[in-house]
Motif scaffolding. Structure first.
Motif, short mmCIF file in Angstrom:
data_model
loop_
_atom_site.label_atom_id
_atom_site.label_comp_id
_atom_site.label_asym_id
_atom_site.label_seq_id
_atom_site.Cartn_x
_atom_site.Cartn_y
_atom_site.Cartn_z
N GLU A 49 16.48 7.16 -0.95
CA GLU A 49 16.11 7.95 -2.12
C GLU A 49 17.38 8.37 -2.83
O GLU A 49 18.34 8.80 -2.21
N SER A 50 17.37 8.20 -4.14
CA SER A 50 18.47 8.70 -4.96
C SER A 50 17.86 9.46 -6.13
O SER A 50 16.64 9.51 -6.28
N VAL A 51 18.70 10.02 -6.98
CA VAL A 51 18.23 10.76 -8.13
C VAL A 51 17.41 9.84 -9.05
O VAL A 51 16.40 10.23 -9.61
N GLU A 52 17.86 8.58 -9.18
CA GLU A 52 17.21 7.65 -10.10
C GLU A 52 15.96 6.98 -9.54
O GLU A 52 15.03 6.68 -10.27
N SER A 53 15.96 6.68 -8.22
CA SER A 53 14.85 5.90 -7.70
C SER A 53 14.67 6.08 -6.20
O SER A 53 15.51 6.63 -5.51
N LYS A 63 8.34 -5.62 11.98
CA LYS A 63 9.00 -6.58 11.09
C LYS A 63 8.72 -6.18 9.64
O LYS A 63 7.65 -5.70 9.31
N LEU A 64 9.70 -6.44 8.81
CA LEU A 64 9.57 -6.21 7.38
C LEU A 64 8.62 -7.24 6.79
O LEU A 64 8.76 -8.44 7.05
N ILE A 65 7.65 -6.77 6.00
CA ILE A 65 6.78 -7.68 5.26
C ILE A 65 7.37 -7.93 3.88
O ILE A 65 7.64 -9.06 3.50
N GLU A 66 7.59 -6.84 3.11
CA GLU A 66 8.10 -6.99 1.75
C GLU A 66 8.49 -5.64 1.19
O GLU A 66 8.03 -4.60 1.65
N PRO A 67 9.33 -5.64 0.14
CA PRO A 67 9.54 -4.39 -0.61
C PRO A 67 8.30 -4.15 -1.47
O PRO A 67 7.55 -5.07 -1.77
N ILE A 68 8.08 -2.88 -1.85
CA ILE A 68 6.94 -2.56 -2.71
C ILE A 68 7.42 -1.63 -3.82
O ILE A 68 8.23 -0.74 -3.58
N ASP A 69 6.93 -1.87 -5.02
CA ASP A 69 7.31 -1.09 -6.19
C ASP A 69 6.38 0.11 -6.34
O ASP A 69 5.16 -0.02 -6.22
N GLU A 70 6.96 1.27 -6.64
CA GLU A 70 6.17 2.49 -6.83
C GLU A 70 5.10 2.35 -7.90
O GLU A 70 4.08 3.03 -7.86
N GLN A 71 5.31 1.47 -8.87
CA GLN A 71 4.34 1.29 -9.94
C GLN A 71 3.00 0.75 -9.44
O GLN A 71 1.98 0.87 -10.12
N THR A 72 2.99 0.15 -8.23
CA THR A 72 1.73 -0.37 -7.68
C THR A 72 0.99 0.66 -6.84
O THR A 72 -0.11 0.39 -6.38
N PHE A 73 1.53 1.87 -6.67
CA PHE A 73 0.89 2.88 -5.84
C PHE A 73 -0.43 3.37 -6.44
O PHE A 73 -1.26 3.92 -5.74
N GLY A 74 -0.65 3.15 -7.72
CA GLY A 74 -1.90 3.52 -8.38
C GLY A 74 -2.98 2.46 -8.22
O GLY A 74 -4.09 2.62 -8.71
N LEU A 75 -2.65 1.37 -7.52
CA LEU A 75 -3.60 0.28 -7.28
C LEU A 75 -4.01 0.25 -5.81
O LEU A 75 -3.39 0.91 -4.97
N ASN A 76 -5.03 -0.54 -5.50
CA ASN A 76 -5.32 -0.86 -4.11
C ASN A 76 -4.26 -1.87 -3.66
O ASN A 76 -4.07 -2.89 -4.33
N ASN A 77 -3.56 -1.60 -2.58
CA ASN A 77 -2.58 -2.53 -2.04
C ASN A 77 -3.14 -3.07 -0.73
O ASN A 77 -3.25 -2.34 0.25
N GLU A 78 -3.51 -4.36 -0.75
CA GLU A 78 -4.20 -4.97 0.38
C GLU A 78 -3.28 -5.90 1.16
O GLU A 78 -2.57 -6.72 0.57
N TYR A 79 -3.33 -5.77 2.49
CA TYR A 79 -2.56 -6.63 3.39
C TYR A 79 -3.56 -7.20 4.40
O TYR A 79 -4.16 -6.47 5.16
N TRP A 80 -3.74 -8.51 4.34
CA TRP A 80 -4.65 -9.17 5.26
C TRP A 80 -3.78 -9.82 6.33
O TRP A 80 -3.00 -10.72 6.03
N VAL A 81 -3.92 -9.36 7.58
CA VAL A 81 -3.05 -9.78 8.67
C VAL A 81 -3.85 -10.61 9.67
O VAL A 81 -4.92 -10.20 10.12
N SER A 82 -3.32 -11.79 10.02
CA SER A 82 -3.89 -12.64 11.07
C SER A 82 -2.80 -12.94 12.07
O SER A 82 -1.64 -13.16 11.68
N TYR A 83 -3.16 -12.97 13.36
CA TYR A 83 -2.16 -13.26 14.39
C TYR A 83 -2.85 -13.77 15.64
O TYR A 83 -4.07 -13.68 15.78
N TYR A 84 -2.05 -14.33 16.54
CA TYR A 84 -2.56 -14.82 17.81
C TYR A 84 -1.98 -14.03 18.97
O TYR A 84 -0.81 -13.62 18.94
#
Length: 134
Positions: A22-26, A77-98
Motif C-alpha cells: 500500500e502506498s499513498v497513490e495505490s 500459489k499466486l493465481i493473478e494480480p487483481i485490479d481494485e476497479q473489479t471489486f464492484g463486480l462478481n469475481n469468479e474463480y473456478w478451481v479444478s484439481y486432482y
C-alpha cells in the motif's frame, strides 16, 4: 448425465485476495489459491472472470485460465494480480484439481464490494491481510 457423476466435496481449499502493498497513490492486490490440506493437490486448473453491472450497464472482464502443476500441503500459489476497479463486480474463480486419480472442482465467487477492509482477516499460510472464501 451430471447426476451420474460422483459429488466430490471440496474441503480445505481456499481462494484469497490479499493486500500485498500500500502506498499513498495505490494498493497492490493479488489472488492466491491456498491448500489447507496436509496433502498436495495436482494438475490445478483455474478459470477467472469478472461480471456484473457498473454504471447501469452489464460488464464482463476477459476470462483467464491458469495451470499450476502442484501445490504442496499447507502451501499457497499466486493465481493473478487483481485490479481494485473489479471489486464492484462478481469475481469468479473456478478451481479444478486432482488428489490421486480423483478430480475435484468448485466455484469461488467474491460478491461485489465484498473485498473491503471490514472483511479482512489474517490469511492462513500467507500471513497477510485479505479476504478469503473457503
Amino acid at each position: 448425465m451430471k447426476k451420474d457423476l460422483p459429488e466430490n466435496d471440496v474441503k480445505d481449499i481456499a481462494v484469497a485476495v490479499a493486500l500485498e502493498s500500500e502506498s499513498v497513490e495505490s494498493k497492490v492486490w493479488y489472488v492466491y489459491l491456498i491448500n489447507l490440506k496436509n496433502e498436495p493437490i495436482e494438475n490445478v486448473l483455474i478459470t477467472s472472470k469478472g461480471y456484473g453491472e457498473k454504471d447501469g450497464e452489464q460488464v464482463k472482464t476477459s476470462t483467464l485460465r491458469h495451470m499450476i502443476p502442484a501445490i504442496e500441503g499447507k502451501a499457497y500459489k499466486l493465481i493473478e494480480p487483481i485490479d481494485e476497479q473489479t471489486f464492484g463486480l462478481n469475481n469468479e474463480y473456478w478451481v479444478s484439481y486432482y488428489i490421486g486419480k480423483t478430480i475435484f472442482d468448485k466455484k469461488f465467487i467474491f460478491l461485489p464490494e465484498s473485498i473491503v477492509e471490514m472483511n479482512f482477516i489474517k490469511l492462513p499460510v500467507i500471513n497477510k491481510p485479505g479476504v478469503m472464501i473457503k
